[in-house]
Design an enzyme around this catalytic site. Structure first.
Site, PDB file in Angstrom:
ATOM      1  CB  ILE A  12      -1.076   0.022   1.169  1.00  0.00           C
ATOM      2  CG1 ILE A  12      -1.728  -1.242   1.097  1.00  0.00           C
ATOM      3  CG2 ILE A  12      -1.653   1.321   0.997  1.00  0.00           C
ATOM      4  CD1 ILE A  12      -2.378  -1.489   2.505  1.00  0.00           C
ATOM      5  CE  LYS A  34      13.977  -4.621  10.106  1.00  0.00           C
ATOM      6  NZ  LYS A  34      13.576  -5.208  11.346  1.00  0.00           N
ATOM      7  CG  ASP A  59      14.177  -0.926  12.346  1.00  0.00           C
ATOM      8  OD1 ASP A  59      13.040  -0.756  12.661  1.00  0.00           O
ATOM      9  OD2 ASP A  59      14.818  -2.196  12.721  1.00  0.00           O
ATOM     10  CB  ALA A  82       6.889   1.316   8.578  1.00  0.00           C
ATOM     11  CB  SER A  85       1.263  -6.610   6.702  1.00  0.00           C
ATOM     12  OG  SER A  85       1.392  -6.943   5.937  1.00  0.00           O
ATOM     13  CB  THR A 125      -6.101  -2.858  10.151  1.00  0.00           C
ATOM     14  OG1 THR A 125      -7.283  -3.654   9.472  1.00  0.00           O
ATOM     15  CG2 THR A 125      -5.415  -2.758  11.564  1.00  0.00           C
ATOM     16  CG  ASP A 126     -10.952  -4.368   8.274  1.00  0.00           C
ATOM     17  OD1 ASP A 126     -10.005  -4.904   7.950  1.00  0.00           O
ATOM     18  OD2 ASP A 126     -11.719  -4.587   7.364  1.00  0.00           O
ATOM     19  CD  GLU A 127      -6.576  -8.262  10.475  1.00  0.00           C
ATOM     20  OE1 GLU A 127      -6.421  -9.096  11.445  1.00  0.00           O
ATOM     21  OE2 GLU A 127      -6.594  -8.754   8.607  1.00  0.00           O
ATOM     22  CE1 TYR A 153      -1.054  -6.278  10.821  1.00  0.00           C
ATOM     23  CE2 TYR A 153      -2.882  -6.481  10.811  1.00  0.00           C
ATOM     24  CZ  TYR A 153      -2.648  -6.272  10.331  1.00  0.00           C
ATOM     25  OH  TYR A 153      -2.449  -4.786   9.264  1.00  0.00           O
ATOM     26  CE  LYS A 157      -1.537  -1.942  11.346  1.00  0.00           C
ATOM     27  NZ  LYS A 157      -0.602  -1.058  11.136  1.00  0.00           N
ATOM     28  CE1 TYR A 210      -4.455 -20.769   4.933  1.00  0.00           C
ATOM     29  CE2 TYR A 210      -5.096 -18.879   6.179  1.00  0.00           C
ATOM     30  CZ  TYR A 210      -4.513 -19.621   5.741  1.00  0.00           C
ATOM     31  OH  TYR A 210      -3.201 -19.190   5.093  1.00  0.00           O
ATOM     32  N   GLY A 278      -7.928 -19.191  15.798  1.00  0.00           N
ATOM     33  CA  GLY A 278      -8.569 -17.233  15.851  1.00  0.00           C
ATOM     34  C   GLY A 278      -9.539 -17.064  14.429  1.00  0.00           C
TER      35      GLY A 278
HETATM   36  P1  NAD Z   1       3.403  -4.877   3.470  1.00  0.00           P
HETATM   37  O1  NAD Z   1       4.142  -6.116   4.348  1.00  0.00           O
HETATM   38  O2  NAD Z   1       3.195  -4.817   2.236  1.00  0.00           O
HETATM   39  O3  NAD Z   1       4.542  -3.709   3.607  1.00  0.00           O
HETATM   40  C1  NAD Z   1       5.151  -3.442   4.716  1.00  0.00           C
HETATM   41  C2  NAD Z   1       6.092  -2.432   4.284  1.00  0.00           C
HETATM   42  O4  NAD Z   1       6.952  -2.632   5.963  1.00  0.00           O
HETATM   43  C3  NAD Z   1       7.457  -3.196   3.455  1.00  0.00           C
HETATM   44  O5  NAD Z   1       7.925  -2.742   2.554  1.00  0.00           O
HETATM   45  C4  NAD Z   1       8.386  -3.483   4.954  1.00  0.00           C
HETATM   46  O6  NAD Z   1      10.002  -3.270   4.357  1.00  0.00           O
HETATM   47  C5  NAD Z   1       8.443  -1.911   5.931  1.00  0.00           C
HETATM   48  N1  NAD Z   1       8.600  -2.342   7.033  1.00  0.00           N
HETATM   49  C6  NAD Z   1       8.269  -3.748   7.939  1.00  0.00           C
HETATM   50  N2  NAD Z   1       9.259  -3.851   8.708  1.00  0.00           N
HETATM   51  C7  NAD Z   1       9.883  -2.092   9.277  1.00  0.00           C
HETATM   52  C8  NAD Z   1      10.161  -1.753   9.637  1.00  0.00           C
HETATM   53  N3  NAD Z   1      10.679  -1.600  11.402  1.00  0.00           N
HETATM   54  N4  NAD Z   1      11.138  -0.045   9.441  1.00  0.00           N
HETATM   55  C9  NAD Z   1      11.143   0.230   8.297  1.00  0.00           C
HETATM   56  N5  NAD Z   1      10.072  -0.338   7.579  1.00  0.00           N
HETATM   57  C10 NAD Z   1       9.293  -1.530   8.002  1.00  0.00           C
HETATM   58  O7  NAD Z   1       2.391  -4.482   4.253  1.00  0.00           O
HETATM   59  P2  NAD Z   1       0.734  -3.810   3.061  1.00  0.00           P
HETATM   60  O8  NAD Z   1      -0.356  -4.527   3.091  1.00  0.00           O
HETATM   61  O9  NAD Z   1       1.335  -2.344   2.532  1.00  0.00           O
HETATM   62  O10 NAD Z   1       0.506  -2.909   4.889  1.00  0.00           O
HETATM   63  C11 NAD Z   1       1.251  -1.292   5.155  1.00  0.00           C
HETATM   64  C12 NAD Z   1       0.457  -1.392   6.174  1.00  0.00           C
HETATM   65  O11 NAD Z   1      -1.148  -0.505   5.824  1.00  0.00           O
HETATM   66  C13 NAD Z   1       0.334  -1.485   7.661  1.00  0.00           C
HETATM   67  O12 NAD Z   1       0.320  -0.543   8.514  1.00  0.00           O
HETATM   68  C14 NAD Z   1      -0.979  -2.286   7.553  1.00  0.00           C
HETATM   69  O13 NAD Z   1      -1.066  -2.391   8.886  1.00  0.00           O
HETATM   70  C15 NAD Z   1      -2.313  -1.616   6.553  1.00  0.00           C
HETATM   71  N6  NAD Z   1      -3.656  -2.457   6.062  1.00  0.00           N
HETATM   72  C16 NAD Z   1      -2.918  -3.382   5.820  1.00  0.00           C
HETATM   73  C17 NAD Z   1      -4.381  -3.499   4.416  1.00  0.00           C
HETATM   74  C18 NAD Z   1      -4.151  -4.995   4.214  1.00  0.00           C
HETATM   75  O14 NAD Z   1      -5.147  -5.131   2.609  1.00  0.00           O
HETATM   76  N7  NAD Z   1      -2.589  -5.168   3.063  1.00  0.00           N
HETATM   77  C19 NAD Z   1      -5.545  -3.125   4.869  1.00  0.00           C
HETATM   78  C20 NAD Z   1      -5.591  -2.222   5.956  1.00  0.00           C
HETATM   79  C21 NAD Z   1      -3.964  -1.691   6.930  1.00  0.00           C
HETATM   80  O1  DAU Z   2      -8.386  -6.382   6.416  1.00  0.00           O
HETATM   81  C1  DAU Z   2      -7.551  -5.716   6.724  1.00  0.00           C
HETATM   82  C2  DAU Z   2      -6.436  -6.706   6.913  1.00  0.00           C
HETATM   83  O2  DAU Z   2      -6.350  -7.924   5.488  1.00  0.00           O
HETATM   84  C3  DAU Z   2      -5.547  -5.831   7.134  1.00  0.00           C
HETATM   85  O3  DAU Z   2      -4.623  -5.218   7.502  1.00  0.00           O
HETATM   86  C4  DAU Z   2      -3.782  -6.968   6.893  1.00  0.00           C
HETATM   87  O4  DAU Z   2      -2.408  -6.763   7.075  1.00  0.00           O
HETATM   88  C5  DAU Z   2      -3.736  -7.849   5.678  1.00  0.00           C
HETATM   89  O5  DAU Z   2      -2.998  -9.078   5.532  1.00  0.00           O
HETATM   90  C6  DAU Z   2      -5.578  -7.972   5.548  1.00  0.00           C
HETATM   91  O6  DAU Z   2      -5.742  -9.355   6.783  1.00  0.00           O
HETATM   92  P1  DAU Z   2      -6.523 -11.010   6.160  1.00  0.00           P
HETATM   93  O7  DAU Z   2      -6.289 -11.849   6.676  1.00  0.00           O
HETATM   94  O8  DAU Z   2      -7.911 -10.897   6.328  1.00  0.00           O
HETATM   95  O9  DAU Z   2      -6.159 -11.656   4.634  1.00  0.00           O
HETATM   96  P2  DAU Z   2      -5.515 -12.300   4.131  1.00  0.00           P
HETATM   97  O10 DAU Z   2      -4.817 -12.230   2.413  1.00  0.00           O
HETATM   98  O11 DAU Z   2      -3.834 -13.198   4.538  1.00  0.00           O
HETATM   99  O12 DAU Z   2      -6.442 -13.157   4.656  1.00  0.00           O
HETATM  100  C7  DAU Z   2      -7.522 -13.228   3.477  1.00  0.00           C
HETATM  101  C8  DAU Z   2      -8.571 -14.705   4.617  1.00  0.00           C
HETATM  102  O13 DAU Z   2      -8.387 -15.064   3.211  1.00  0.00           O
HETATM  103  C9  DAU Z   2      -9.276 -14.850   5.382  1.00  0.00           C
HETATM  104  O14 DAU Z   2     -10.310 -14.772   5.522  1.00  0.00           O
HETATM  105  C10 DAU Z   2      -8.019 -15.644   5.169  1.00  0.00           C
HETATM  106  C11 DAU Z   2      -7.715 -16.885   4.198  1.00  0.00           C
HETATM  107  N1  DAU Z   2      -6.832 -17.342   3.134  1.00  0.00           N
HETATM  108  C12 DAU Z   2      -5.861 -16.489   3.255  1.00  0.00           C
HETATM  109  C13 DAU Z   2      -4.821 -17.150   2.461  1.00  0.00           C
HETATM  110  C14 DAU Z   2      -3.251 -16.145   3.170  1.00  0.00           C
HETATM  111  C15 DAU Z   2      -7.402 -18.580   2.737  1.00  0.00           C
HETATM  112  O15 DAU Z   2      -7.702 -19.472   2.750  1.00  0.00           O
HETATM  113  N2  DAU Z   2      -6.199 -18.973   2.461  1.00  0.00           N
HETATM  114  C16 DAU Z   2      -4.690 -18.487   2.184  1.00  0.00           C
HETATM  115  O16 DAU Z   2      -3.662 -19.222   2.197  1.00  0.00           O
END
Ligand code: NAD
Ligand code: DAU
Length: 343
Positions: A12, A34, A59, A82, A85, A125-127, A153, A157, A210, A278
């Site tokens: 993101i 990082k 970092d 950062a 995630s 995050t909504d989590e 996780y 957050k 899952y 969980g």
């Molecule tokens: P991601 O895992 O793709 O990217 C995380 C980035 O943070 C990476 O580039 C990593 O190198 C960097 N990072 C990790 N630890 C670090 C540290 N100690 N210092 C500096 N950099 C560091 O994550 P994402 O999916 O892009 O999520 C970004 C943010 O959005 C997170 O805070 C996550 O909780 C939040 N978020 C994600 C989602 C989603 O669906 N992916 C939804 C809602 C909120």
């Molecule tokens: O809701 C926001 C969150 O969404 C963010 O805060 C997190 O950073 C992001 O990783 C994401 O969390 P989820 O756990 O919802 O996402 P994930 O893609 O890991 O899984 C989505 C759903 O799919 C969840 O119900 C678990 C399921 N799943 C996931 C994987 C990786 C499977 O069934 N099989 C899989 O292999």
């Protein structure tokens, strides 16, 4: 204006960097990352050429390095993406989640206080709200929903969110928090549901779902999330929390079936495996506040967004194939090997 974007080499954060460079060429973007397993400098290669972009490897937990960067850059705004995630990884090894997600946030806010940033924005995050039952489709997460987390996780957050509110109330730090639902789109690391299923389906490998695949997530195209954050940091009210989501709830199994259909792969690849511990049942965001107060609305419908995303993964095989051929294989075997053999 100088905007410090932490975690900008991740999914993101990188999409946000590109949005800002495109929409606000007058601003300077400094990215601190990082480069953990989830960060990829390759993702930022088009930004690296721009005169108003700077990448710094570092970092957010490293207090000296963070303060030195603030001293040098004097950012006006900090946007903290950062984080560790991935929920599954937090179940295997919670420690690094608490360190990066909570203590890293503290370091960034301490520096933000010292250097008097105009806005510290926490990407949450909504989590943090926990989950909702499947049989109550009338229930949604609002900004007033109590925090009630399930995984290490989401707990990390939520811990960070509480600390952000404390820094606002106690030290008057000008903070905002956004809590978004599940994102999908370009540059998402292939450990997450949608890119994992695309990558496996293309290789005709099993698609590990899952439990029974009935868990519901509320999917939003990543660019819509980034546009919402852009609005919040410029027009949002200090001290506020904003939920971000597009009322697009879908069962996991339906997502996986759509991917099979779009790629013309057989549904027989779908393999039901042992559930996540969980496992949250349903997420559903009420985005009324950000719509009412800031005029934000999602622009990309899921039917279009998923096609664009699949096309992106087809057009950028080198980007994700490099990832899935490295350390990721070890992770994949640890996470899925036994589960798939038992299925
Ligand atoms: P991601 O895992 O793709 O990217 C995380 C980035 O943070 C990476 O580039 C990593 O190198 C960097 N990072 C990790 N630890 C670090 C540290 N100690 N210092 C500096 N950099 C560091 O994550 P994402 O999916 O892009 O999520 C970004 C943010 O959005 C997170 O805070 C996550 O909780 C939040 N978020 C994600 C989602 C989603 O669906 N992916 C939804 C809602 C909120
Ligand atoms: O809701 C926001 C969150 O969404 C963010 O805060 C997190 O950073 C992001 O990783 C994401 O969390 P989820 O756990 O919802 O996402 P994930 O893609 O890991 O899984 C989505 C759903 O799919 C969840 O119900 C678990 C399921 N799943 C996931 C994987 C990786 C499977 O069934 N099989 C899989 O292999």
């Amino acid at each position: 204006m100088t905007i410090l974007v932490t975690g900008g080499a991740g999914f993101i954060g990188a999409n946000f960097v590109y949005l800002e460079l495109d929409k606000h060429p007058e601003d300077r973007i400094v990215c601190l990352d990082k480069l953990t397993y989830a960060g990829n400098l390759e993702t930022l290669k088009e930004a690296l050429d721009k005169p108003n972009f700077r990448f710094v490897k570092g970092d957010i937990c490293d207090r000296d390095a963070v303060f030195a960067l603030f001293e040098e850059e004097k950012p006006d705004i900090v946007v903290n993406f950062a984080a560790e995630s991935h929920v599954d990884r937090s179940i295997e090894d919670p420690g690094i989640f608490l360190k990066t997600n909570i203590l890293g946030t503290q370091v960034l806010m301490d520096a933000s206080r010292e250097y008097k940033v105009k806005r510290y924005h926490q990407v949450s995050t909504d989590e943090v709200y926990g989950d909702l039952p499947l049989d109550r489709p009338d229930l949604f997460f609002t900004e007033e929903t109590p925090l009630k987390t399930s995984s290490p996780y989401s707990s990390s957050k939520a811990g960070a969110d509480l600390l952000v509110n404390a820094y606002h109330r106690t030290f008057d730090l000008p903070t905002t928090i956004s809590r978004c639902s599940n994102n999908y789109g370009p540059y998402q690391f292939p450990e997450k549901l949608i890119p994992l299923m695309i990558a496996n389906a293309l290789d005709e490998k099993p698609l590990p779902v899952y439990g029974q695949g009935l868990n519901v997530r509320d999917w939003l195209y990543v660019e819509d999330h980034c546009k919402a954050i852009d609005l919040i940091i410029r027009k949002g009210e200090v001290g506020q929390v904003y939920n971000i989501g597009g009322h697009n709830e879908m069962k996991n199994i339906d997502i996986v079936k759509i991917i099979c259909q779009e790629l013309d792969k057989p549904e027989s690849l779908i393999t039901y495996v042992t559930d996540r511990k969980g496992h949250d049942m349903r997420y559903a965001i009420d985005p009324a506040k950000i719509h009412r107060d800031l005029g934000w609305l999602p622009e990309t419908m899921f039917a279009d967004g998923i096609k664009m995303t699949i096309k992106w993964y087809l057009d950028h095989k080198d980007w994700w194939q490099r990832i899935v051929s490295g350390d990721y294989m070890k992770y994949y075997e640890e996470m899925y090997g036994e589960r798939l053999r038992q299925a």
